[in-house]
Design a protein around this motif. Structure first.
Motif, PDB file in Angstrom:
ATOM      1  N   UNK A   1      -0.381   2.020  -2.429  1.00  0.00           N
ATOM      2  CA  UNK A   1      -1.455   1.965  -3.420  1.00  0.00           C
ATOM      3  C   UNK A   1      -2.637   1.103  -2.974  1.00  0.00           C
ATOM      4  N   UNK A   2      -2.359   0.015  -2.291  1.00  0.00           N
ATOM      5  CA  UNK A   2      -3.444  -0.851  -1.820  1.00  0.00           C
ATOM      6  C   UNK A   2      -4.276  -0.156  -0.746  1.00  0.00           C
ATOM      7  N   UNK A   3      -3.599   0.529   0.154  1.00  0.00           N
ATOM      8  CA  UNK A   3      -4.288   1.269   1.213  1.00  0.00           C
ATOM      9  C   UNK A   3      -5.150   2.369   0.588  1.00  0.00           C
ATOM     10  N   UNK A   4      -4.576   3.114  -0.360  1.00  0.00           N
ATOM     11  CA  UNK A   4      -5.342   4.186  -1.008  1.00  0.00           C
ATOM     12  C   UNK A   4      -6.514   3.638  -1.813  1.00  0.00           C
ATOM     13  N   UNK A   5      -6.345   2.480  -2.408  1.00  0.00           N
ATOM     14  CA  UNK A   5      -7.442   1.863  -3.155  1.00  0.00           C
ATOM     15  C   UNK A   5      -8.647   1.611  -2.238  1.00  0.00           C
TER      16      UNK A   5
ATOM     17  N   UNK B   1     -11.399  10.697   2.305  1.00  0.00           N
ATOM     18  CA  UNK B   1     -10.296  11.629   2.076  1.00  0.00           C
ATOM     19  C   UNK B   1      -9.133  11.244   2.983  1.00  0.00           C
ATOM     20  N   UNK B   2      -7.889  11.433   2.468  1.00  0.00           N
ATOM     21  CA  UNK B   2      -6.695  10.992   3.199  1.00  0.00           C
ATOM     22  C   UNK B   2      -5.621  12.065   3.163  1.00  0.00           C
ATOM     23  N   UNK B   3      -4.944  12.246   4.296  1.00  0.00           N
ATOM     24  CA  UNK B   3      -3.710  13.029   4.372  1.00  0.00           C
ATOM     25  C   UNK B   3      -2.603  12.030   4.673  1.00  0.00           C
TER      26      UNK B   3
END
Length: 148
Positions: A39-43, A51-53
């Motif tokens: 969650x911290x990385x995605x934040x 955008x992330x895979x």
């Protein structure tokens, strides 16, 4: 293309995410093994619109690319149950203990292994619904009172 090694470490993955954002990347393929840092990385990525895979471990907001482990486990358990019935016979499998020359241990079949392998192909087994099993590890104790 920018490449960084997370070193299977959450804080390193977070530092790499911040580095990517500072470099204004457009897209990240993230292999993040520490679910506590997901969650911290995605934040970090979401705040900058990157955008992330996510590879193998789902991360909220990322496109997931990986195996369908629950389905794979169920399929494997189903085929294992069918193979056990074919090799040992339904009566032996229903009794819950199998042995083989290729397997030196005697394992209680319906009470061990992944949840899906508890005789997915043999639902008439009397212990199928009565047992609660788990894939216990040193950090995750077995929830089955009969296996403690």
């Amino acid at each position: 293309m920018t490449i960084a090694d997370n070193r299977l470490d959450g804080p390193t993955a977070l530092a790499n995410a911040q580095s990517f954002v500072q470099r204004s990347v457009d897209y990240v393929i993230e292999f993040q093994t520490d679910v506590n840092f997901g969650p911290q990385v995605m934040n970090v990525f979401n705040q900058d619109g990157v955008k992330v895979a996510a590879i193998d471990i789902p991360m909220a907001g990322a496109t997931f690319f990986g195996a369908n482990n629950p389905k794979s486990g169920f399929m494997g358990g189903s085929y294992l149950g069918q193979a056990a019935i074919a090799k040992f016979g339904a009566d032996k499998v229903k009794q819950g203990t199998t042995s083989s020359a290729s397997c030196r241990s005697r394992a209680p079949f319906p009470r061990c292994g992944p949840r899906a392998s508890r005789l997915a192909s043999c639902r008439q087994c009397p212990t199928f619904r009565k047992t609660t099993c788990c894939a216990s590890t040193p950090r995750t104790p077995c929830r089955n009172p009969s296996r403690r």
